[in-house]
Design an enzyme around this catalytic site. Structure first.
Site, PDB file in Angstrom:
ATOM      1  N   SER A   1      10.024  -4.046   4.217  1.00 49.43           N
ATOM      2  CA  SER A   1       9.468  -3.221   3.100  1.00 49.43           C
ATOM      3  C   SER A   1       9.715  -1.626   3.215  1.00 49.43           C
ATOM      4  O   SER A   1      10.227  -1.480   4.798  1.00 49.43           O
ATOM      5  CB  SER A   1       8.209  -3.564   2.521  1.00 49.43           C
ATOM      6  OG  SER A   1       7.289  -2.332   2.106  1.00 49.43           O
TER       7      SER A   1
ATOM      8  N   TYR B   1      -0.876  -3.834   5.430  1.00 50.35           N
ATOM      9  CA  TYR B   1       0.046  -4.412   4.577  1.00 50.35           C
ATOM     10  C   TYR B   1       0.995  -3.785   5.687  1.00 50.35           C
ATOM     11  O   TYR B   1       2.173  -4.480   6.440  1.00 50.35           O
ATOM     12  CB  TYR B   1       0.225  -4.429   3.321  1.00 50.35           C
ATOM     13  CG  TYR B   1       2.101  -4.394   2.730  1.00 50.35           C
ATOM     14  CD1 TYR B   1       1.793  -6.030   2.847  1.00 50.35           C
ATOM     15  CD2 TYR B   1       2.837  -3.220   2.260  1.00 50.35           C
ATOM     16  CE1 TYR B   1       3.141  -6.690   1.860  1.00 50.35           C
ATOM     17  CE2 TYR B   1       3.813  -4.048   1.920  1.00 50.35           C
ATOM     18  CZ  TYR B   1       3.981  -5.681   1.696  1.00 50.35           C
ATOM     19  OH  TYR B   1       5.531  -5.425   1.259  1.00 50.35           O
TER      20      TYR B   1
END
Length: 673
Positions: free
Chosen positions: A550, A563
């Site tokens: 990501s 996250y």
């Protein structure tokens, strides 16, 4: 005319859908009909015949070659003789009627020269058992009398068509023939009569074998077959090593078979003797090579010794195959296509078959099952005696066969590669699975949601496999990779995509929040990569690990500590594993998307609402919000991420490893440094 063509197609589909009648893509059928010539307005006799490379079970009108019968039969006047009969195949093109249709096959002459309106040529196991028996002519006479006659082996072609036509013309009482070393041919005045005659030959031959055949034609049982569970474990353990060996010349996909008939053959004392004789019917050995590789140690042999013996036998097989090629090749022979086996037999375990794609690998195994049935039938009433090796070479390296191979479409970029995609049931994983499949890969769709995985795999057909797996469970991961290996022979390309997220400020993030995200993404990627690397190292043919990380692995956004930290862990795994696995030819790379809202299971599961709240926008506008903060003002979609995965694995970036590809439409704060 239309009625006769429809009857031909129905007959073909019925005959071809029953493996007792013929093998996949084996045999051909035809019908003669009268149509109006659009140029002269006169009636013209036509031959409709299954074209080259088609399959009877799925034959459609587009798969028929249509030829003018008068011109086809006129070729007898210019036939230059058996030494130049291959030239006649090109002459078939000058007999075609109209445009389109399939290319005429080598058997076209047989169908056109036989006077009967309808002709079937089939490869039933029972018929080939007669055709490969040492006393085939006597067996045929004893079984059928003069109703079915014997024609000695001759390579398919124009001369064989002339021979069959002459036998049919001179024996009006006959309904068909057994073709030595090959199969059967039948004919009839109507489509129904022709089909009935074909089935009569097949059922009569099988009944004769059942009533007259001796028990245990393969000899006594000399190898104990492992239990189903033990077979599965050992097959999955050795499959990658076997696949690596048989991919020495060309990468191949695998298929595993442990049916009762295969296991029985592998357990018998005459296995090695009969396997060494090779297959006989041309359709068989074109797909199975002239003979298989047979392991000669029991399945209880220590694993390292068993694998070592496989390596020795593979080296010997390649040397033997090269010697076979050099014995018979001449200046006009095509180059040797590869010396690796297509069939590997492991007594007590099963059969591994290989090919350029999943269907080819499966069909090769099916053809060897046909060969086992043929050997059993022939040995039960006589002695199995296949055509001589020189004739096999003439078929395998026939110029016409080489031309057929060259007409095949160019392989897709990921042909022969086996991909394993975690989180493949939705979002980025689904898009990646579909893209890799579209580029030629076999794809294992792994997901916790069994139904979602099955739905995606169903879209992929035979080249898709659904496995249910929680990536935090190493036993479940091992089981999923075993299923992949048994389905396709190994694994080459793994996409670590499974993920989830919870968006909370630091002070609201619980230990459970932290552990859950790290278990799935950091620990899960580690476990999946570790199991994949074991297989890839065993295969010895390299591979790809791709992490869907990501932009958050390098960009510090608010309310995102668990996250972002888990994604940073994944990002550094890419670098660590690239450094460690490079010596095995395994490349490790990552893709860093921006928020992929549309089609995302993560965003639909609450993450979208949480992130929208952080940024103060309606959830339905989150994708547009993300797009507006990028340099390109574009929203990132699952297909964009899938395209990056493909680019990393398709070959053009073969020297790229340890890298991350941003797919974020340009987020300056996430630029890699």
């Amino acid at each position: 005319m239309a009625e006769q063509v429809e009857a031909l197609l129905r007959r073909s589909n019925r005959l071809g859908s029953d493996p007792r009648n013929t093998n996949y893509a084996g045999g051909n059928t035809s019908a003669k009909a009268t149509a109006t010539d659009p140029v002269t307005g006169a009636d013209t006799d036509l031959l409709y015949v299954k074209g080259s490379g088609g399959d009877l079970g799925t034959l459609t009108e587009a798969g028929l070659a249509v030829l003018r019968l008068d011109r086809l039969r006129a070729l007898t006047g210019v036939y230059p003789g058996v030494e130049r009969e291959d030239e006649m195949v090109a002459a078939f093109d000058y007999c075609l009627h109209g445009r389109g249709g399939a290319a005429p096959s080598i058997d076209t002459a047989m169908h056109g020269l036989v006077e009967a309106p309808h002709v079937d040529h089939l490869h039933p196991d029972a018929g080939i058992a007669f055709a490969t028996a040492a006393d085939g002519p006597e067996l045929t006479r004893g079984c059928f009398g003069d109703r079915v006659l014997w024609v000695p082996w001759r390579r398919p072609g124009f001369q064989l068509g002339l021979d069959i036509a002459a036998v049919a013309r001179d024996n009006p009482q006959a309904i068909g023939l057994v073709l030595g070393g090959h199969g059967i041919t039948a004919w009839g005045a109507t489509s129904d009569e022709c089909e009935a005659n074909s089935l009569e030959i097949i059922t009569t031959a099988q009944r004769y074998l059942d009533e007259h055949g001796r028990e245990d034609p393969f000899g006594a049982v000399v190898v104990d077959t492992l239990s189903p569970a033990d077979r599965t474990l050992l097959a999955a353990r050795i499959a990658p090593a076997i696949r690596g060996l048989v991919s020495t010349d060309h990468a191949q996909v695998g298929h595993f078979t442990d049916s009762a008939g295969v296991l029985d053959f592998l357990a018998r004392e005459r296995l090695h003797e009969l396997a060494a004789k090779g297959t006989s019917c041309p359709d068989h050995f074109l797909r199975t090579k002239v003979r298989p590789l047979v392991l000669d140690v029991p399945p209880t042999t220590p694993l390292d010794q068993l694998l070592g013996r496989l390596k020795e036998l593979h080296d010997a097989y390649r040397a033997d195959y090269r010697a076979y090629y050099e014995r018979y090749a001449d200046a006009d022979s095509p180059p040797m296509r590869g010396a690796d086996p297509a069939i590997v037999l492991v007594p007590g375990v099963g059969m591994f078959s290989f090919g350029a794609d999943k269907q080819t690998a499966r069909v090769a195994g099916e053809f060897y099952v046909n060969a086992i049935n043929v050997m059993k039938g022939a040995e039960s009433v006589s002695t199995y005696e296949p055509i001589e090796e020189r004739e096999k070479f003439r078929i395998e390296y026939w110029a016409l066969e080489e031309a057929k191979l060259r007409r095949r479409p160019r392989p897709k970029p990921l042909a022969t590669r086996v991909a394993f995609v975690t989180g493949g049931g939705s979002g980025i994983g689904r898009a990646t699975a579909l893209r890799l499949h579209a580029e030629g890969a076999c794809v294992v769709v792994a997901d916790r949601d069994a139904d979602a995985a099955k739905q995606v795999a169903a879209e992929l057909g035979e080249t898709g496999l659904a496995v249910t797996v929680d990536v935090t469970d190493e036993n479940a991961i091992s089981a999923a990779f075993r299923a992949a290996v048994l389905a396709f022979g190994g694994v080459d390309l793994v996409v670590n995509n499974a993920g989830l997220s919870v968006s909370k400020p630091l002070l609201e993030t619980t230990e459970q929040d932290w552990d859950r995200q790290h278990d799935v993404m950091a620990k899960g990627s580690f476990l999946v990569s570790r199991e994949a690397a074991r297989i890839m190292v065993e295969q010895g043919i390299g591979g790809d690990l791709v992490y869907i990380a990501s932009k958050n692995s390098v960009f510090a956004g608010p309310n995102n500590v668990a996250y972002g930290a888990a994604k940073a862990d994944q990002a550094h795994q890419v670098r660590l594993l690239a450094a460690e696995l490079g010596e095995y030819g395994i490349r490790v790379n990552g893709v860093n998307p921006d928020g992929v809202v549309r089609g995302s299971g993560i965003f639909a599961g609450g993450w979208g609402a949480q992130r929208a709240a952080v940024y103060g926008v309606p959830e339905e506008e989150l994708g547009a919000f993300y797009a507006q903060r990028t340099l390109l003002k574009r929203e990132v979609l699952p297909d964009h991420v899938a395209a990056a995965v493909f680019a990393l694995c398709a070959g053009d970036l073969s020297l790229t490893t340890g890298s991350h590809v941003p797919v974020d439409a340009g987020v300056a704060a996430a630029f890699l440094r």
